[in-house]
Design a protein around this motif. Sequence first.
Motif, PDB file in Angstrom:
ATOM      1  N   THR A 649       0.989  -1.420  -0.013  1.00 26.64           N
ATOM      2  CA  THR A 649       0.168  -0.288  -0.032  1.00 26.64           C
ATOM      3  C   THR A 649       0.669   1.839   0.471  1.00 26.64           C
ATOM      4  OG1 THR A 649      -1.555   1.002   1.591  1.00 26.64           O
ATOM      5  CG2 THR A 649      -0.545   0.262   2.257  1.00 26.64           C
ATOM      6  N   SER A 650       0.492   2.086  -0.969  1.00 26.30           N
ATOM      7  CA  SER A 650       1.285   3.555  -1.076  1.00 26.30           C
ATOM      8  C   SER A 650       0.909   3.980   0.201  1.00 26.30           C
ATOM      9  CB  SER A 650       1.007   3.776  -1.722  1.00 26.30           C
ATOM     10  OG  SER A 650       1.700   3.580  -3.627  1.00 26.30           O
ATOM     11  N   PHE A 651      -0.243   4.112   0.672  1.00 28.33           N
ATOM     12  CA  PHE A 651      -0.342   4.455   2.462  1.00 28.33           C
ATOM     13  C   PHE A 651       0.217   4.774   3.323  1.00 28.33           C
ATOM     14  CE2 PHE A 651      -4.150   5.073  -0.690  1.00 28.33           C
ATOM     15  CZ  PHE A 651      -4.029   6.548  -0.451  1.00 28.33           C
ATOM     16  N   HIS A 652       0.819   3.530   2.478  1.00 30.42           N
ATOM     17  CA  HIS A 652       2.231   3.024   4.507  1.00 30.42           C
ATOM     18  C   HIS A 652       3.010   4.782   4.937  1.00 30.42           C
ATOM     19  CE1 HIS A 652       4.615   1.329   6.785  1.00 30.42           C
ATOM     20  NE2 HIS A 652       4.798  -0.059   6.334  1.00 30.42           N
ATOM     21  N   PRO A 653       2.637   4.409   6.280  1.00 32.31           N
ATOM     22  CA  PRO A 653       3.983   6.178   6.356  1.00 32.31           C
ATOM     23  C   PRO A 653       5.052   5.933   5.797  1.00 32.31           C
ATOM     24  CG  PRO A 653       1.621   4.824   8.017  1.00 32.31           C
ATOM     25  CD  PRO A 653       2.490   3.774   6.947  1.00 32.31           C
ATOM     26  N   ALA A 654       5.888   5.094   5.452  1.00 36.56           N
ATOM     27  CA  ALA A 654       7.561   4.883   5.395  1.00 36.56           C
ATOM     28  C   ALA A 654       6.999   5.335   4.187  1.00 36.56           C
ATOM     29  CB  ALA A 654       8.013   3.699   5.254  1.00 36.56           C
ATOM     30  N   VAL A 655       5.923   4.976   3.738  1.00 35.24           N
ATOM     31  CA  VAL A 655       5.695   5.447   1.524  1.00 35.24           C
ATOM     32  C   VAL A 655       5.760   6.961   1.491  1.00 35.24           C
ATOM     33  CG1 VAL A 655       5.353   5.095  -0.398  1.00 35.24           C
ATOM     34  CG2 VAL A 655       5.636   3.223   0.964  1.00 35.24           C
ATOM     35  N   LEU A 656       5.102   7.563   2.505  1.00 34.25           N
ATOM     36  CA  LEU A 656       4.698   9.255   2.188  1.00 34.25           C
ATOM     37  C   LEU A 656       5.667   9.880   2.646  1.00 34.25           C
ATOM     38  CD1 LEU A 656       1.427   8.111   3.670  1.00 34.25           C
ATOM     39  CD2 LEU A 656       1.370   8.374   1.166  1.00 34.25           C
ATOM     40  N   HIS A 657       6.313   9.516   3.924  1.00 39.52           N
ATOM     41  CA  HIS A 657       7.554  10.347   4.669  1.00 39.52           C
ATOM     42  C   HIS A 657       8.936  10.444   3.312  1.00 39.52           C
ATOM     43  CE1 HIS A 657       6.196  11.193   8.668  1.00 39.52           C
ATOM     44  NE2 HIS A 657       5.658  10.120   8.803  1.00 39.52           N
ATOM     45  N   ALA A 658       8.848   9.070   2.732  1.00 39.77           N
ATOM     46  CA  ALA A 658      10.106   8.833   1.590  1.00 39.77           C
ATOM     47  C   ALA A 658       9.312   9.757   0.427  1.00 39.77           C
ATOM     48  CB  ALA A 658      10.083   7.400   0.832  1.00 39.77           C
ATOM     49  N   LEU A 659       8.352  10.051  -0.085  1.00 45.76           N
ATOM     50  CA  LEU A 659       7.686  10.729  -0.805  1.00 45.76           C
ATOM     51  C   LEU A 659       8.221  12.569  -0.913  1.00 45.76           C
ATOM     52  CD1 LEU A 659       4.251   9.053  -1.378  1.00 45.76           C
ATOM     53  CD2 LEU A 659       6.521   8.896  -2.938  1.00 45.76           C
ATOM     54  N   LYS A 660       7.436  12.646   0.719  1.00 42.56           N
ATOM     55  CA  LYS A 660       7.583  14.038   0.985  1.00 42.56           C
ATOM     56  C   LYS A 660       9.141  14.442   1.212  1.00 42.56           C
ATOM     57  CE  LYS A 660       5.746  17.617   3.260  1.00 42.56           C
ATOM     58  NZ  LYS A 660       7.374  19.191   2.331  1.00 42.56           N
ATOM     59  N   HIS A 661      10.091  13.320   1.499  1.00 47.14           N
ATOM     60  CA  HIS A 661      11.404  13.980   1.189  1.00 47.14           C
ATOM     61  C   HIS A 661      11.975  14.347  -0.032  1.00 47.14           C
ATOM     62  CE1 HIS A 661      15.602  12.437   2.587  1.00 47.14           C
ATOM     63  NE2 HIS A 661      16.202  13.135   1.763  1.00 47.14           N
ATOM     64  N   VAL A 662      11.600  13.245  -1.214  1.00 45.00           N
ATOM     65  CA  VAL A 662      11.737  13.431  -2.389  1.00 45.00           C
ATOM     66  C   VAL A 662      12.033  15.215  -2.834  1.00 45.00           C
ATOM     67  CG1 VAL A 662      11.281  12.796  -5.169  1.00 45.00           C
ATOM     68  CG2 VAL A 662      12.187  10.820  -2.906  1.00 45.00           C
ATOM     69  N   ASP A 664      11.024  17.528  -0.962  1.00 46.02           N
ATOM     70  CA  ASP A 664      11.907  18.884  -0.427  1.00 46.02           C
ATOM     71  C   ASP A 664      13.180  18.943  -0.677  1.00 46.02           C
ATOM     72  OD1 ASP A 664       9.681  19.460   1.076  1.00 46.02           O
ATOM     73  OD2 ASP A 664       9.966  18.329   3.195  1.00 46.02           O
ATOM     74  N   ALA A 665      14.163  17.240  -1.296  1.00 44.81           N
ATOM     75  CA  ALA A 665      14.881  17.325  -1.733  1.00 44.81           C
ATOM     76  C   ALA A 665      15.129  18.160  -2.718  1.00 44.81           C
ATOM     77  CB  ALA A 665      16.132  16.136  -1.443  1.00 44.81           C
ATOM     78  N   ALA A 666      14.497  17.522  -3.808  1.00 41.32           N
ATOM     79  CA  ALA A 666      14.414  18.668  -5.346  1.00 41.32           C
ATOM     80  C   ALA A 666      14.492  19.758  -5.381  1.00 41.32           C
ATOM     81  CB  ALA A 666      13.577  17.635  -6.128  1.00 41.32           C
ATOM     82  N   GLY A 693       2.980  18.754  -2.778  1.00 34.76           N
ATOM     83  CA  GLY A 693       4.321  19.973  -3.919  1.00 34.76           C
ATOM     84  C   GLY A 693       4.565  19.326  -5.022  1.00 34.76           C
ATOM     85  N   PHE A 694       4.514  18.359  -5.166  1.00 26.62           N
ATOM     86  CA  PHE A 694       4.856  17.106  -6.886  1.00 26.62           C
ATOM     87  C   PHE A 694       4.544  18.361  -7.986  1.00 26.62           C
ATOM     88  CE2 PHE A 694       4.864  13.505  -4.578  1.00 26.62           C
ATOM     89  CZ  PHE A 694       6.187  12.955  -5.097  1.00 26.62           C
ATOM     90  N   THR A 715      -9.197  22.996  -1.705  1.00 28.11           N
ATOM     91  CA  THR A 715      -7.776  24.224  -1.563  1.00 28.11           C
ATOM     92  C   THR A 715      -6.547  23.722  -1.266  1.00 28.11           C
ATOM     93  OG1 THR A 715      -8.003  24.601   0.718  1.00 28.11           O
ATOM     94  CG2 THR A 715      -9.944  25.684  -0.689  1.00 28.11           C
ATOM     95  N   LEU A 716      -5.611  24.451  -0.856  1.00 28.71           N
ATOM     96  CA  LEU A 716      -4.397  24.057  -1.486  1.00 28.71           C
ATOM     97  C   LEU A 716      -4.317  24.407   0.315  1.00 28.71           C
ATOM     98  CD1 LEU A 716      -1.356  22.673  -2.010  1.00 28.71           C
ATOM     99  CD2 LEU A 716      -0.766  25.584  -1.944  1.00 28.71           C
ATOM    100  N   ALA A 717      -5.049  24.564   0.306  1.00 35.09           N
ATOM    101  CA  ALA A 717      -4.712  24.754   2.067  1.00 35.09           C
ATOM    102  C   ALA A 717      -4.926  23.614   2.915  1.00 35.09           C
ATOM    103  CB  ALA A 717      -5.321  26.334   2.791  1.00 35.09           C
ATOM    104  N   ASP A 718      -6.820  22.877   2.562  1.00 34.66           N
ATOM    105  CA  ASP A 718      -7.422  22.223   2.919  1.00 34.66           C
ATOM    106  C   ASP A 718      -6.346  20.731   2.756  1.00 34.66           C
ATOM    107  OD1 ASP A 718      -8.871  23.499   3.987  1.00 34.66           O
ATOM    108  OD2 ASP A 718     -11.091  22.854   2.391  1.00 34.66           O
ATOM    109  N   ALA A 719      -5.835  20.364   1.596  1.00 34.17           N
ATOM    110  CA  ALA A 719      -5.297  19.654   1.625  1.00 34.17           C
ATOM    111  C   ALA A 719      -3.396  19.446   2.217  1.00 34.17           C
ATOM    112  CB  ALA A 719      -4.612  19.412  -0.261  1.00 34.17           C
ATOM    113  N   GLN A 720      -2.587  20.790   2.800  1.00 37.92           N
ATOM    114  CA  GLN A 720      -1.974  20.640   3.532  1.00 37.92           C
ATOM    115  C   GLN A 720      -2.135  20.818   5.044  1.00 37.92           C
ATOM    116  OE1 GLN A 720      -0.399  25.073   2.143  1.00 37.92           O
ATOM    117  NE2 GLN A 720       0.871  23.437   0.934  1.00 37.92           N
ATOM    118  N   THR A 721      -3.010  20.379   4.970  1.00 38.70           N
ATOM    119  CA  THR A 721      -4.264  20.483   6.776  1.00 38.70           C
ATOM    120  C   THR A 721      -3.887  18.784   6.728  1.00 38.70           C
ATOM    121  OG1 THR A 721      -4.786  22.464   6.806  1.00 38.70           O
ATOM    122  CG2 THR A 721      -5.835  20.403   8.367  1.00 38.70           C
ATOM    123  N   LEU A 722      -4.555  18.600   5.600  1.00 41.55           N
ATOM    124  CA  LEU A 722      -4.539  16.718   5.745  1.00 41.55           C
ATOM    125  C   LEU A 722      -3.161  15.785   5.298  1.00 41.55           C
ATOM    126  CD1 LEU A 722      -6.626  14.268   5.127  1.00 41.55           C
ATOM    127  CD2 LEU A 722      -7.082  14.661   3.219  1.00 41.55           C
TER     128      LEU A 722
END
Length: 758
Positions: A649-662, A664-666, A693-694, A715-722
């Motif tokens: 599942t792509s909703f695994h916390p480890a996967v989501l944290h890896a995506l956010k890391h990529v 931010d780094a890019a 931020g993709f 809204t982007l704001a609601d998505a970021q809160t989620l």
Amino acid sequence: MLDRLRDIVQEVNAARDLQTALRVIVTRVREAMNTQVCSVYLLDNDINCHVLMASEGLRQESVGHVSLQLDEGLVGLVARHAEPVNLEEAQSHPAYHYLSETGEEEFCSFLGVPIIHHRKVLGVLVVQHKEKRSFDNGEEAFLITLSAQLAGVIAAAEASGAIQGVSPSGQRRADTSFAGISGATGVAIGQAVVVFPHADLNLVPTRTVTDINAELHDFARALNQVRTDIRQLSATIGDQIRPEEKDLFEVYLRMLDDDALGREVSELIQQGNWAQGALAEVALDHVKAFEQMKDPYLRERATDIKDLCSRVLSCLQESDNDKPREYPDETVLVGEELAPSMLMEVPREKLVGLISVKGSGNSHVAILARTMGIPTVMGALDLPYRRLDGRQVIVDGYSGTVYGNPSEQMRTRYLDVIKEEEELVRGLEGIINQPCVTLDGHQVSLWVNTGLMSDVVRSLDHGAEGIGLFRTEVPFLLAERFPSEQEQAAIYREQLQAFAPKKVTMRTLDIGGDKALPYFPIEEANPFLGWRGIRVTLDHPEIFIAQARAMIRASEGLDNLQIMLPMVSNLQEVTGSIQIIKRALRELQEEGLDVSMPPIGVMIELPAAVYLTRAMCQMVDFVSVGSNDLTQYMLAVDRNNPRVADLYTSFHPAVLHALKHVVDAAHAEGKPVSICGEMAGDPASALLLVAMGFDILSMNASTLLKVKAVIRSVTLADAQTLLKDVMNLSDPQSIRASIDMALYNAGVERLLRSSRTS
């Protein structure tokens, strides 16, 4: 005991139907354990009871007629706890339930073990004895081991009956369901067409025919062809082998005689079976019989029979290939393991659904099915697919379920689902030319993944802004050899021209893993951790440079090409790849072509690449996440293995944290980042990806408008809160529930069904 165990399993495997298999079990187990009763109770879901299906020792008139409620008696106790019950005096146990019809009152001792298949208790295997007797640990272990080995056979036999519309106890049933994994969303109702590899006796499906004479003629011709081949071989090498070895050729000829195998096959054909199926049934019966023989010499003859009949089957299939294959108007293609080439053989307007016994929702054929918009179920392990040919089936690509023998009520219900889906798609057509922008003005680019020219037309019709992933391996998979530079250039030019001036991102050849070329086999014990992606093309620079030249050549005058490198795990692979691409560019410029260096990007698919993102961004122009493989490698879950599909599942916390890391780094290096895995096409995932931020989401054309509708509704704001909320959650189920609620609150709950595949 091991020899007895092996003998019983072999004999049960050779049984033609469930009742025969069960009779073998109770007879042989009673003998092996030197006890007075052996019985099998099977769960019949249609009546919610455990039914006495076979017994040696209890009254025979009770077999098939006696049943226990789910929690009733010692049998119910074994099934409920899914563990053995071993009692020296069964009658004194509080769960004991007396069944007068069976005559079991005279039996004192009881040992029952569950029959478990894929975590489901199918029934209970029981032995009983008159005298007080404590079955020892060895006997209990024997019965448990036997039960585990026979569970698959029993499940397969039950499924074969279910597809014919009969439950284990003989009840008539409809709407038989078989669970699999969603490969591509949607619903299809059509006629099953079973496809199978060449000359494999084990995979030939059951099929009925009306022109019996034609089948007999084809079989006779195939027999004669093999007889001729054997005689010619005998004549050619007869002087080089010993007389006793030469005699084997005469044995083979006698096996094919009209009074031996030939007669048995002909009799089955005359009953309405097609020649290939009749041959396979007879051959496999004889193979199983010889494999069970004690004498080693006779046991080895099983191989001879299999080889001989495979030759006949090959001849039959060659003559069958000369006839044009007719496909029903609503074809559901079914196979043990579907390949892209099999899909291509069916006229697109006739192909409505796919069912593959092997593979998972993220295997290559499933990705191709999503690209083509064909409802698909993968990993239907218990489906007796060889008996499906010609039957009407329903493919529920939302839940990953296949329905055999559907009732009229079920057909009507699913026709309504199809109509609802068509109305939803029509309702989304109004936003094709509208921008993909959130309610508070944040714009996101929606690109598409392609592999065929037909994908391009559909993508442009849906308002795609570019191609985020062109799978260049698709033309390679459909060819019989490596395509030449000129052949590749022509294919790439079509894609580039069709989308110009929009960007087209071409991934270099990504083979290995679940994508094997028939003319370039890669045999490995662990292919997903082996020789695949950039590793193959760097080891074969002649393949890499031909492809790079073809890509750059195709871009002349268009300048909308981007090249992306797959399966990168270190910086040296990036450096080596860029050098080859620069060399290809230099050669083409020296040949007089007006071409320039295309932007180069890397795919982030491996955990190693996640943590090298920033360093790689200093060497390339963009990065793109391949979420399918990244999820697989982050979770150590083979995405082609349906047995562990529930862990993927792509909703695994480890996967989501890896995506956010990529992301931010890019962005820290000022480079754009896209995602081209299946997450991008899931309306639920899209909310999180936008919040992360993709810059670009690249998906199959069939899901583009649904994703756009979701993004335009928040809204982007609601998505970021989620995103902030779910990043603090520790399990995928909670994360999924939070996203579903957000979609519901945004008023796009009608799209939830389409997002259930993640």
